[in-house]
Design a protein around this motif. Structure first.
Motif, PDB file in Angstrom:
ATOM      1  N   ARG A   3       0.727  -1.265  -0.024  1.00  0.00           N
ATOM      2  CA  ARG A   3       0.068   0.041   0.167  1.00  0.00           C
ATOM      3  C   ARG A   3       0.938   1.160   0.006  1.00  0.00           C
ATOM      4  O   ARG A   3       1.993   1.262   0.370  1.00  0.00           O
ATOM      5  N   GLU A   4       0.286   2.187  -0.349  1.00  0.00           N
ATOM      6  CA  GLU A   4       0.940   3.682  -0.238  1.00  0.00           C
ATOM      7  C   GLU A   4       1.692   3.978   1.061  1.00  0.00           C
ATOM      8  O   GLU A   4       2.597   4.280   1.041  1.00  0.00           O
ATOM      9  N   ASP A   5       0.752   3.877   2.087  1.00  0.00           N
ATOM     10  CA  ASP A   5       1.424   3.935   3.422  1.00  0.00           C
ATOM     11  C   ASP A   5       2.591   3.087   4.023  1.00  0.00           C
ATOM     12  O   ASP A   5       3.629   3.538   4.308  1.00  0.00           O
ATOM     13  N   GLU A   6       2.540   1.790   3.112  1.00  0.00           N
ATOM     14  CA  GLU A   6       3.927   1.086   3.309  1.00  0.00           C
ATOM     15  C   GLU A   6       5.059   1.254   2.600  1.00  0.00           C
ATOM     16  O   GLU A   6       6.367   1.306   3.109  1.00  0.00           O
ATOM     17  N   HIS A   7       4.865   1.788   1.648  1.00  0.00           N
ATOM     18  CA  HIS A   7       5.851   2.429   0.586  1.00  0.00           C
ATOM     19  C   HIS A   7       6.573   3.752   1.316  1.00  0.00           C
ATOM     20  O   HIS A   7       7.569   4.009   1.516  1.00  0.00           O
ATOM     21  N   LEU A   8       5.638   4.475   1.931  1.00  0.00           N
ATOM     22  CA  LEU A   8       6.009   5.877   2.504  1.00  0.00           C
ATOM     23  C   LEU A   8       6.958   5.453   3.696  1.00  0.00           C
ATOM     24  O   LEU A   8       7.813   6.213   3.957  1.00  0.00           O
ATOM     25  N   GLN A   9       6.453   4.548   4.503  1.00  0.00           N
ATOM     26  CA  GLN A   9       7.464   4.267   5.664  1.00  0.00           C
ATOM     27  C   GLN A   9       8.531   3.824   5.318  1.00  0.00           C
ATOM     28  O   GLN A   9       9.419   4.186   5.811  1.00  0.00           O
ATOM     29  N   LYS A  10       8.545   3.180   4.294  1.00  0.00           N
ATOM     30  CA  LYS A  10      10.038   2.417   4.005  1.00  0.00           C
ATOM     31  C   LYS A  10      10.796   3.783   3.337  1.00  0.00           C
ATOM     32  O   LYS A  10      12.034   3.800   3.633  1.00  0.00           O
ATOM     33  N   ALA A  11      10.108   4.587   2.455  1.00  0.00           N
ATOM     34  CA  ALA A  11      10.837   5.738   2.013  1.00  0.00           C
ATOM     35  C   ALA A  11      11.617   6.765   3.024  1.00  0.00           C
ATOM     36  O   ALA A  11      12.741   6.926   3.158  1.00  0.00           O
ATOM     37  N   ILE A  12      10.807   6.832   4.132  1.00  0.00           N
ATOM     38  CA  ILE A  12      11.135   7.815   5.325  1.00  0.00           C
ATOM     39  C   ILE A  12      12.258   7.120   5.878  1.00  0.00           C
ATOM     40  O   ILE A  12      13.219   7.367   6.393  1.00  0.00           O
ATOM     41  N   HIS A  13      12.063   5.804   6.269  1.00  0.00           N
ATOM     42  CA  HIS A  13      13.002   5.039   6.919  1.00  0.00           C
ATOM     43  C   HIS A  13      14.369   5.077   6.114  1.00  0.00           C
ATOM     44  O   HIS A  13      15.623   5.422   7.014  1.00  0.00           O
ATOM     45  N   ASN A  14      14.684   4.726   4.876  1.00  0.00           N
ATOM     46  CA  ASN A  14      15.715   4.788   4.075  1.00  0.00           C
ATOM     47  C   ASN A  14      16.122   6.304   4.027  1.00  0.00           C
ATOM     48  O   ASN A  14      17.642   6.314   4.105  1.00  0.00           O
ATOM     49  N   GLU A  15      15.488   7.468   3.951  1.00  0.00           N
ATOM     50  CA  GLU A  15      15.962   8.514   3.928  1.00  0.00           C
ATOM     51  C   GLU A  15      16.449   9.060   5.280  1.00  0.00           C
ATOM     52  O   GLU A  15      17.744   9.486   5.392  1.00  0.00           O
ATOM     53  N   SER A  16      15.921   8.620   6.425  1.00  0.00           N
ATOM     54  CA  SER A  16      16.417   8.941   7.661  1.00  0.00           C
ATOM     55  C   SER A  16      17.879   8.103   7.988  1.00  0.00           C
ATOM     56  O   SER A  16      18.768   8.608   8.421  1.00  0.00           O
ATOM     57  N   PHE A  17      17.848   6.895   7.555  1.00  0.00           N
ATOM     58  CA  PHE A  17      19.203   5.984   7.486  1.00  0.00           C
ATOM     59  C   PHE A  17      20.098   6.886   6.737  1.00  0.00           C
ATOM     60  O   PHE A  17      21.268   7.017   7.375  1.00  0.00           O
ATOM     61  N   ALA A  18      20.087   7.400   5.735  1.00  0.00           N
ATOM     62  CA  ALA A  18      20.908   8.172   4.859  1.00  0.00           C
ATOM     63  C   ALA A  18      21.421   9.374   5.827  1.00  0.00           C
ATOM     64  O   ALA A  18      22.661   9.652   5.671  1.00  0.00           O
ATOM     65  N   ASP A  19      20.483  10.109   6.127  1.00  0.00           N
ATOM     66  CA  ASP A  19      20.767  11.197   6.859  1.00  0.00           C
ATOM     67  C   ASP A  19      21.575  10.937   8.296  1.00  0.00           C
ATOM     68  O   ASP A  19      22.068  12.036   8.512  1.00  0.00           O
ATOM     69  N   SER A  20      21.371   9.948   8.725  1.00  0.00           N
ATOM     70  CA  SER A  20      22.076   9.426  10.094  1.00  0.00           C
ATOM     71  C   SER A  20      23.704   9.215   9.924  1.00  0.00           C
ATOM     72  O   SER A  20      24.333   9.290  11.056  1.00  0.00           O
ATOM     73  N   LEU A  21      23.972   9.014   8.708  1.00  0.00           N
ATOM     74  CA  LEU A  21      25.392   8.527   8.289  1.00  0.00           C
ATOM     75  C   LEU A  21      26.500   9.635   8.475  1.00  0.00           C
ATOM     76  O   LEU A  21      26.198  10.656   8.068  1.00  0.00           O
ATOM     77  N   ASP A  22      27.644   9.475   8.968  1.00  0.00           N
ATOM     78  CA  ASP A  22      28.755  10.286   9.042  1.00  0.00           C
ATOM     79  C   ASP A  22      29.380  10.344   7.532  1.00  0.00           C
ATOM     80  O   ASP A  22      29.946   9.446   7.133  1.00  0.00           O
ATOM     81  N   LEU A  23      29.069  11.373   6.870  1.00  0.00           N
ATOM     82  CA  LEU A  23      29.366  11.329   5.300  1.00  0.00           C
ATOM     83  C   LEU A  23      30.952  11.698   5.152  1.00  0.00           C
ATOM     84  O   LEU A  23      31.202  11.447   4.032  1.00  0.00           O
ATOM     85  N   SER A  24      31.407  11.929   6.066  1.00  0.00           N
ATOM     86  CA  SER A  24      33.206  12.124   5.983  1.00  0.00           C
ATOM     87  C   SER A  24      33.775  10.618   5.765  1.00  0.00           C
ATOM     88  O   SER A  24      34.847  10.474   5.276  1.00  0.00           O
ATOM     89  N   GLU A  25      33.115   9.595   5.736  1.00  0.00           N
ATOM     90  CA  GLU A  25      33.736   8.262   5.785  1.00  0.00           C
ATOM     91  C   GLU A  25      33.075   7.783   4.369  1.00  0.00           C
ATOM     92  O   GLU A  25      31.962   7.647   4.038  1.00  0.00           O
ATOM     93  N   ARG A  26      33.943   7.355   3.516  1.00  0.00           N
ATOM     94  CA  ARG A  26      33.656   7.027   2.177  1.00  0.00           C
ATOM     95  C   ARG A  26      32.486   5.880   2.283  1.00  0.00           C
ATOM     96  O   ARG A  26      31.741   6.040   1.467  1.00  0.00           O
TER      97      ARG A  26
END
Length: 117
Positions: A3-26
């Protein structure tokens, strides 16, 4: 078909994961780029779920994006993220944090906006 809400939940989870990473490490930068691509997939699939469409693979999704007059303008953003993600996973290319901030993140933001998220 998710469903739409299931995809949204996954999208937000993936984006939050990306934002949580220390980008100075390759390695983190490469995973952040990949996570943004998968976030984009789920924002797009959430939009398609609302329309009663489900894509089975990247090629079908690209065709559906290009065909849909409401979101066809994000086709290049989808391809940009796909290309960056593929390079991050399979090539020896070294990314700069600048590419994440100036290319990957803005592409995701345009996808989110176009899909109503």
């Amino acid at each position: 078909m998710p469903r739409e809400d299931e995809h949204l939940q996954k999208a937000i989870h993936n984006e939050s994961f990306a934002d949580s990473l220390d980008l100075s490490e390759r390695c983190n930068l490469e995973w952040a780029i990949t996570a943004l691509f998968y976030s984009a997939i789920h924002y797009i699939e959430a939009y398609f779920a609302r329309c009663g469409v489900h894509c089975l693979d990247h090629n079908q999704r690209a065709r559906e994006i290009a065909r849909d007059p409401s979101i066809r303008l994000i086709f290049q953003d989808y391809r940009e993220l796909q290309t960056l993600s593929t390079a991050a996973r399979y090539s020896a290319r070294v990314f700069a944090e600048r590419e994440y901030r100036l290319h990957a993140k803005p592409s995701l933001q345009r996808i989110k906006s176009a899909t109503g998220h």
